[in-house]
Design an enzyme around this catalytic site. Structure first.
Site, PDB file in Angstrom:
ATOM      1  N   ASN A 163       0.847  -1.191   0.000  1.00 20.63           N
ATOM      2  CA  ASN A 163       0.000   0.000   0.000  1.00 20.63           C
ATOM      3  C   ASN A 163       0.891   1.251   0.000  1.00 20.63           C
ATOM      4  O   ASN A 163       1.820   1.350   0.796  1.00 20.63           O
ATOM      5  CB  ASN A 163      -0.891  -0.031   1.245  1.00 20.63           C
ATOM      6  CG  ASN A 163      -2.031   0.965   1.180  1.00 20.63           C
ATOM      7  OD1 ASN A 163      -1.861   2.097   0.747  1.00 20.63           O
ATOM      8  ND2 ASN A 163      -3.204   0.528   1.604  1.00 20.63           N
ATOM      9  N   ASP A 164       0.614   2.173  -0.914  1.00 21.03           N
ATOM     10  CA  ASP A 164       1.432   3.385  -1.010  1.00 21.03           C
ATOM     11  C   ASP A 164       1.189   4.348   0.156  1.00 21.03           C
ATOM     12  O   ASP A 164       2.000   5.232   0.399  1.00 21.03           O
ATOM     13  CB  ASP A 164       1.146   4.094  -2.345  1.00 21.03           C
ATOM     14  CG  ASP A 164       1.521   3.231  -3.551  1.00 21.03           C
ATOM     15  OD1 ASP A 164       2.614   2.617  -3.517  1.00 21.03           O
ATOM     16  OD2 ASP A 164       0.726   3.158  -4.513  1.00 21.03           O
ATOM     17  N   ASN A 195     -13.181  -3.887   1.002  1.00 19.85           N
ATOM     18  CA  ASN A 195     -14.225  -2.867   1.050  1.00 19.85           C
ATOM     19  C   ASN A 195     -14.750  -2.742  -0.360  1.00 19.85           C
ATOM     20  O   ASN A 195     -14.018  -2.328  -1.256  1.00 19.85           O
ATOM     21  CB  ASN A 195     -13.659  -1.513   1.488  1.00 19.85           C
ATOM     22  CG  ASN A 195     -13.238  -1.503   2.946  1.00 19.85           C
ATOM     23  OD1 ASN A 195     -13.811  -2.207   3.762  1.00 19.85           O
ATOM     24  ND2 ASN A 195     -12.229  -0.716   3.277  1.00 19.85           N
ATOM     25  N   HIS A 245     -10.495  -5.308  -5.767  1.00 18.21           N
ATOM     26  CA  HIS A 245      -9.258  -5.525  -4.998  1.00 18.21           C
ATOM     27  C   HIS A 245      -9.587  -5.724  -3.527  1.00 18.21           C
ATOM     28  O   HIS A 245     -10.690  -5.396  -3.085  1.00 18.21           O
ATOM     29  CB  HIS A 245      -8.313  -4.334  -5.157  1.00 18.21           C
ATOM     30  CG  HIS A 245      -8.780  -3.073  -4.483  1.00 18.21           C
ATOM     31  ND1 HIS A 245      -9.795  -2.269  -4.994  1.00 18.21           N
ATOM     32  CD2 HIS A 245      -8.396  -2.477  -3.322  1.00 18.21           C
ATOM     33  CE1 HIS A 245      -9.998  -1.242  -4.190  1.00 18.21           C
ATOM     34  NE2 HIS A 245      -9.168  -1.347  -3.164  1.00 18.21           N
ATOM     35  N   GLN A 273      -7.562  -5.711   0.607  1.00 24.02           N
ATOM     36  CA  GLN A 273      -6.415  -5.176   1.334  1.00 24.02           C
ATOM     37  C   GLN A 273      -5.984  -6.147   2.412  1.00 24.02           C
ATOM     38  O   GLN A 273      -6.747  -7.019   2.822  1.00 24.02           O
ATOM     39  CB  GLN A 273      -6.784  -3.858   2.012  1.00 24.02           C
ATOM     40  CG  GLN A 273      -7.096  -2.722   1.077  1.00 24.02           C
ATOM     41  CD  GLN A 273      -7.110  -1.388   1.832  1.00 24.02           C
ATOM     42  OE1 GLN A 273      -6.147  -1.034   2.524  1.00 24.02           O
ATOM     43  NE2 GLN A 273      -8.205  -0.671   1.719  1.00 24.02           N
ATOM     44  N   LYS A 308     -28.785   0.836   5.768  1.00 23.68           N
ATOM     45  CA  LYS A 308     -29.002   0.920   7.208  1.00 23.68           C
ATOM     46  C   LYS A 308     -27.933   1.842   7.786  1.00 23.68           C
ATOM     47  O   LYS A 308     -26.736   1.658   7.510  1.00 23.68           O
ATOM     48  CB  LYS A 308     -28.863  -0.484   7.812  1.00 23.68           C
ATOM     49  CG  LYS A 308     -28.706  -0.514   9.319  1.00 23.68           C
ATOM     50  CD  LYS A 308     -29.991  -0.138  10.034  1.00 23.68           C
ATOM     51  CE  LYS A 308     -29.762  -0.071  11.544  1.00 23.68           C
ATOM     52  NZ  LYS A 308     -30.975   0.416  12.245  1.00 23.68           N
ATOM     53  N   PHE A 309     -28.348   2.804   8.609  1.00 25.72           N
ATOM     54  CA  PHE A 309     -27.390   3.686   9.264  1.00 25.72           C
ATOM     55  C   PHE A 309     -27.109   3.179  10.669  1.00 25.72           C
ATOM     56  O   PHE A 309     -28.031   3.010  11.460  1.00 25.72           O
ATOM     57  CB  PHE A 309     -27.947   5.111   9.323  1.00 25.72           C
ATOM     58  CG  PHE A 309     -27.861   5.821   8.008  1.00 25.72           C
ATOM     59  CD1 PHE A 309     -26.758   6.600   7.705  1.00 25.72           C
ATOM     60  CD2 PHE A 309     -28.865   5.688   7.058  1.00 25.72           C
ATOM     61  CE1 PHE A 309     -26.660   7.240   6.483  1.00 25.72           C
ATOM     62  CE2 PHE A 309     -28.772   6.329   5.840  1.00 25.72           C
ATOM     63  CZ  PHE A 309     -27.668   7.104   5.545  1.00 25.72           C
ATOM     64  N   VAL A 327     -25.958   4.567  13.556  1.00 26.49           N
ATOM     65  CA  VAL A 327     -25.653   5.901  14.077  1.00 26.49           C
ATOM     66  C   VAL A 327     -26.090   6.029  15.534  1.00 26.49           C
ATOM     67  O   VAL A 327     -25.978   5.055  16.287  1.00 26.49           O
ATOM     68  CB  VAL A 327     -26.280   6.980  13.154  1.00 26.49           C
ATOM     69  CG1 VAL A 327     -25.486   7.111  11.858  1.00 26.49           C
ATOM     70  CG2 VAL A 327     -27.755   6.650  12.821  1.00 26.49           C
ATOM     71  N   TYR A 335     -28.260   5.623  18.247  1.00 24.54           N
ATOM     72  CA  TYR A 335     -28.477   4.563  19.220  1.00 24.54           C
ATOM     73  C   TYR A 335     -27.411   3.488  19.092  1.00 24.54           C
ATOM     74  O   TYR A 335     -26.879   2.995  20.101  1.00 24.54           O
ATOM     75  CB  TYR A 335     -29.868   3.944  19.040  1.00 24.54           C
ATOM     76  CG  TYR A 335     -30.231   2.997  20.173  1.00 24.54           C
ATOM     77  CD1 TYR A 335     -30.606   3.498  21.407  1.00 24.54           C
ATOM     78  CD2 TYR A 335     -30.167   1.613  20.003  1.00 24.54           C
ATOM     79  CE1 TYR A 335     -30.912   2.647  22.459  1.00 24.54           C
ATOM     80  CE2 TYR A 335     -30.478   0.756  21.050  1.00 24.54           C
ATOM     81  CZ  TYR A 335     -30.847   1.287  22.279  1.00 24.54           C
ATOM     82  OH  TYR A 335     -31.139   0.436  23.319  1.00 24.54           O
TER      83      TYR A 335
HETATM   84  O1  LIG Z   1      -7.330   2.184   2.618  1.00 26.52           O
HETATM   85  P1  LIG Z   1      -8.429   2.851   1.861  1.00 26.52           P
HETATM   86  O2  LIG Z   1      -9.153   1.925   0.915  1.00 26.52           O
HETATM   87  O3  LIG Z   1      -7.984   4.122   1.193  1.00 26.52           O
HETATM   88  O4  LIG Z   1      -9.469   3.300   2.983  1.00 26.52           O
HETATM   89  C1  LIG Z   1     -10.636   2.629   3.347  1.00 26.52           C
HETATM   90  O5  LIG Z   1     -10.372   1.458   4.130  1.00 26.52           O
HETATM   91  C2  LIG Z   1      -9.717   1.683   5.388  1.00 26.52           C
HETATM   92  C3  LIG Z   1      -9.624   0.367   6.110  1.00 26.52           C
HETATM   93  O6  LIG Z   1     -10.878  -0.205   6.389  1.00 26.52           O
HETATM   94  C4  LIG Z   1     -10.451   2.730   6.224  1.00 26.52           C
HETATM   95  O7  LIG Z   1      -9.674   3.063   7.341  1.00 26.52           O
HETATM   96  C5  LIG Z   1     -10.728   4.005   5.421  1.00 26.52           C
HETATM   97  O8  LIG Z   1     -11.507   4.895   6.192  1.00 26.52           O
HETATM   98  C6  LIG Z   1     -11.460   3.619   4.133  1.00 26.52           C
HETATM   99  O9  LIG Z   1     -11.732   4.769   3.362  1.00 26.52           O
HETATM  100  O1  LIG Z   2     -35.157   6.630  13.912  1.00 23.98           O
HETATM  101  P1  LIG Z   2     -34.690   7.220  12.638  1.00 23.98           P
HETATM  102  O2  LIG Z   2     -34.219   8.636  12.763  1.00 23.98           O
HETATM  103  O3  LIG Z   2     -35.688   7.058  11.515  1.00 23.98           O
HETATM  104  O4  LIG Z   2     -33.425   6.334  12.216  1.00 23.98           O
HETATM  105  C1  LIG Z   2     -32.092   6.665  12.422  1.00 23.98           C
HETATM  106  O5  LIG Z   2     -31.692   6.487  13.786  1.00 23.98           O
HETATM  107  C2  LIG Z   2     -31.798   5.169  14.318  1.00 23.98           C
HETATM  108  C3  LIG Z   2     -31.239   5.160  15.722  1.00 23.98           C
HETATM  109  O6  LIG Z   2     -29.872   5.514  15.767  1.00 23.98           O
HETATM  110  C4  LIG Z   2     -31.075   4.135  13.441  1.00 23.98           C
HETATM  111  O7  LIG Z   2     -31.366   2.842  13.889  1.00 23.98           O
HETATM  112  C5  LIG Z   2     -31.502   4.265  11.969  1.00 23.98           C
HETATM  113  O8  LIG Z   2     -30.724   3.397  11.180  1.00 23.98           O
HETATM  114  C6  LIG Z   2     -31.308   5.718  11.531  1.00 23.98           C
HETATM  115  O9  LIG Z   2     -31.698   5.874  10.185  1.00 23.98           O
END
Ligand SMILES: O=P(O)(O)O[C@H]1O[C@H](CO)[C@@H](O)[C@H](O)[C@H]1O
Ligand SMILES: O=P(O)(O)O[C@H]1O[C@H](CO)[C@@H](O)[C@H](O)[C@H]1O
Lengths: 344, 344
Positions: B70-71, B146, B159, B161, B307-308, B310, B312
Site C-alpha cells: 500500500n502506497d 471494502n 481488490h 487489502q 441501514k445507518f 448511528v 443509538y
Molecule cells: O485504505 P483505503 O481503501 O484508502 O481506505 C478505506 O479502508 C480503510 C480500512 O478499512 C479505512 O480506514 C478508510 O476509512 C477507508 O476509506
Molecule cells: O429513527 P430514525 O431517525 O428514523 O433512524 C435513524 O436512527 C436510528 C437510531 O440511531 C437508526 O437505527 C436508523 O438506522 C437511523 O436511520
C-alpha cells in the site's frame, strides 16, 4: 508522530492511530453537502408545528420544544417474551421500551448553535425531565441526536430522539462495569479523575467554563470526536443545578459553533448522553458514574469527505488518521462566532 | 415477531431486533447507485495493469492477481515506540505492521461473482500465501475487502487489502478469548458446534456445498450480514485442502451472485477473514479457533437505501430492522444465476 495504539479504559478497546495517513489522495465517495437552505417552516415537513405526521397525528402549534411518541418505535411497551433456550449459542431475551422524539424549536432553520442560550436551556431542562420520567420505569434512557443526512437523519428539522429500554445496552453496561472497577481500585470516579488530569495537561481540552469541560478524549476514534463533562461529580442529567444548566447551554452553543465553523457547514454528528442507569438501579449506589455527553462527527477532510469506518474497523479495530492532540489543536483554532452570524 | 434482544457469544454483545421497523417511511439519505458501467481498462485508474500509481510506481502488465505494498500504509514496519506512561487513563503502545493491496484480476469490470471459478481459486491461493508470509512476523493478518463507494472503497477496480499488525486487534482478540472459554467448557470449538446446530435447524443456512456453509448468524447486526464457514475444523486459510479451496471458490461465486441479485446492483459490503492468530501464536495451541469469513453489507431496502449505524447504535447497541431468519429466507429465494449474465 508515528503509528501507535491507544487504550480506551471505559470501553476496554484500543484504537490504531496513523497520523501520516491524512496525506493520502482521496478519490472515494464524496457526500452531498448538507442542505444549507432550510426554510423556517415547510408545509410538507412532518415535524413542523401544525403539520400532520405520517401516522395521521397532528402536531400542536408548539412554541418551544415539542416531545411526542415515535410513530415507528424500535421498542414497544409490551409484547410476548421470546421462549427461553438453554443453548448458549442461541440466547435471546425480552426487550421492552419507549421511543420518543423531541423537536428543539418550532423553526426548522434553527439548529442548536443558532438558537438563543435560553432556548438551549429549555432543551436541557426537557432532557432532564425525560430522563426522570422514563427512568422511573426503564433501566436505560438513551437520549441521542442524529444530525445531518450523512448520519441517517431523515428530517432536517432540529430534533433528538430517546430510546428507553428494559435492558441495559452493551456500551453503557460495559462503562458501568469499567467505572465501577476503577472506583473500587482508585476511590475516585474514572471520569472525574480523567478530567482533573486533562485540565492539568491542557493538551486535549478545547473549551471550558465555570462548570463544564469540552475535550477530545485521548482514545477518540472519530476524527473530531469529543466529550463534554461537568467539573463537579454528577450522576445524571436531572442532577444538574440551574447554574450548571445555564453553563451547559453556554458551552453547547460555543462547541457547536466551532464544529459548524470547521468546514463552514452545519456539522453532522451523532451525539448522546451517558449517565448512571435508572429503573432498578435508582436504588443502588452509582457513585462510580460521571455524567457526560459524547459527540461523534464523521467528517474528516472537508464538508463532503468523511471517515469511513469499514473493513479494518469493522473486522479488527478502529483506526484514525490524525492524533487526538491534532484534532484538539484544530478545534481550538476555530472562531467562537458562527460563520452564519458573522455579518449579521 | 416482536422486538427482542439476541446475544453474540463471540463478541459478548447483544443486538436489538425490531422486526416491525421495516414498515416506517424513509425520507432520509439516498445513496448514489454504485457505478454500473466500469470499463475493463481505464488509463486513469491507478490499479489497472501498466498504469502509474500516485506514488509514481508503475504496475506490471499483470495477468492474474497482483499484490503490492500500500502506497499510504496505516502501519509501518518500524519506528520509535511511544514513551510508556504508568497512568491507566493514558495508555499507548507501539504498533508495527504491513499494509498490502491485492487486485483480483487485470480487468476492472470483473468482480468476484463474474470471474471464473478458477480465477476465484487463484485469489484464495493468494490469500493463503499472504497469511502464511505475513503471519511469520505478525500476530494478526487482517485480509479484508471494502466493496462499493458506500463502503469507503476509493477505486472500482476489484481488490482487497491486508493490514498485518504486531498487536492483536480488539475484535479478533476478544474472539480468541471467547472461543477459548467455550472450548475449555464444552470440549468442542464454538463455531464448529454452532455450524453443526445450524445445519440441523436449517433456519438460517442459505447455501452449502460439500465443504462449506453460508448462513445468516443468529446474532447478525447488518441487514444481510452473513458468515461463511468450512464444515471441517480448520484453523487458518492456508490449512484448506485443494478440494476445500475449489469448493470455496464455488460457494463464493454463488453467494456473491445472490448478493448482486438482491437489488440487481453490484452489492456493496466489507468482508474479511478471521482465523487463528499468527506470529508468536503459531507456537501455541489454537484448537479453539475456527476459520470463517464475515460479510457486512450495508444495504437495507434498495440499491440506494442503506441501514445507518448511528445514534443509538453508536451510543448504546446495534439495532436491526428484520430478523436473521427473514434475511436468510430472502437470500434463499434469490436466483443463483447472476442478473448480468442471464441473457448472455
Ligand atoms: O485504505 P483505503 O481503501 O484508502 O481506505 C478505506 O479502508 C480503510 C480500512 O478499512 C479505512 O480506514 C478508510 O476509512 C477507508 O476509506
Ligand atoms: O429513527 P430514525 O431517525 O428514523 O433512524 C435513524 O436512527 C436510528 C437510531 O440511531 C437508526 O437505527 C436508523 O438506522 C437511523 O436511520
Amino acid at each position: 508522530e508515528h503509528p501507535h495504539i491507544r487504550y480506551n479504559p471505559l470501553m476496554e478497546e484500543w484504537v490504531t492511530v496513523s497520523p501520516h495517513r491524512m496525506k493520502r489522495p482521496w478519490k472515494g465517495q464524496v457526500e452531498k453537502s448538507e442542505e444549507e437552505e432550510i426554510p423556517s417552516y415547510d408545509p410538507n415537513n412532518s415535524l413542523c408545528p401544525g403539520n400532520t405526521r405520517s401516522s395521521g397525528k397532528v402536531n400542536p402549534q408548539y412554541e418551544g420544544t415539542f416531545l411526542f411518541d415515535n410513530d415507528f418505535p424500535a421498542l414497544l411497551k409490551d409484547g410476548p417474551a421470546p421462549s427461553a433456550n438453554p443453548d448458549p449459542l442461541f440466547q435471546s431475551a425480552p426487550a421492552y421500551g419507549a421511543c420518543q422524539v423531541m423537536c428543539f424549536h418550532p423553526r426548522s432553520d434553527l439548529t442548536l448553535p443558532l438558537m438563543s442560550q435560553s432556548e438551549v436551556r429549555e432543551v436541557i431542562d426537557k432532557w432532564a425531565e425525560i430522563n426522570t420520567d422514563l427512568g422511573k420505569k426503564y433501566t436505560w434512557v438513551q437520549i441521542f441526536e442524529n444530525k445531518g443526512n450523512v448520519m441517517g437523519c431523515s428530517n432536517p428539522h432540529p430534533h433528538c430522539q430517546v430510546w428507553a429500554s428494559s435492558y441495559f445496552p452493551n456500551d453503557p453496561a460495559k462503562k458501568h462495569r469499567t467505572q465501577r472497577e476503577y472506583y473500587d481500585k482508585h476511590k475516585v470516579p474514572l471520569l472525574v479523575d480523567y478530567v482533573k488530569k486533562e485540565l492539568q495537561k491542557q493538551e486535549r481540552v478545547v473549551l471550558q467554563n465555570e462548570h463544564w469541560v469540552w475535550l477530545v478524549p485521548y482514545w477518540a476514534i472519530w476524527p473530531y470526536e469529543t466529550m463534554l463533562l461537568p467539573k463537579r461529580h454528577v450522576l445524571r442529567i436531572e442532577d444538574l443545578t440551574s447554574a450548571e444548566r445555564d453553563a451547559l447551554a453556554d458551552i453547547m452553543k460555543k462547541l457547536l459553533t466551532k464544529y459548524d465553523n470547521m468546514f463552514e457547514v452545519s456539522f453532522p454528528y451523532s451525539m448522546g448522553w451517558h449517565g448512571a442507569p435508572t429503573g432498578d438501579y435508582l436504588q443502588q449506589d452509582n457513585s462510580h458514574w460521571q455524567l457526560h455527553a459524547l459527540y461523534f462527527p464523521p467528517l474528516l477532510r472537508s464538508a463532503t469527505v468523511k471517515k469511513f469506518m469499514v473493513g479494518y474497523e469493522m473486522l479488527a479495530q478502529s483506526q484514525r488518521d490524525l492524533t487526538a492532540e491534532q484534532a484538539a489543536e484544530k478545534l481550538k483554532s476555530l472562531p467562537d462566532v458562527h460563520y452564519k452570524s458573522q455579518n449579521s
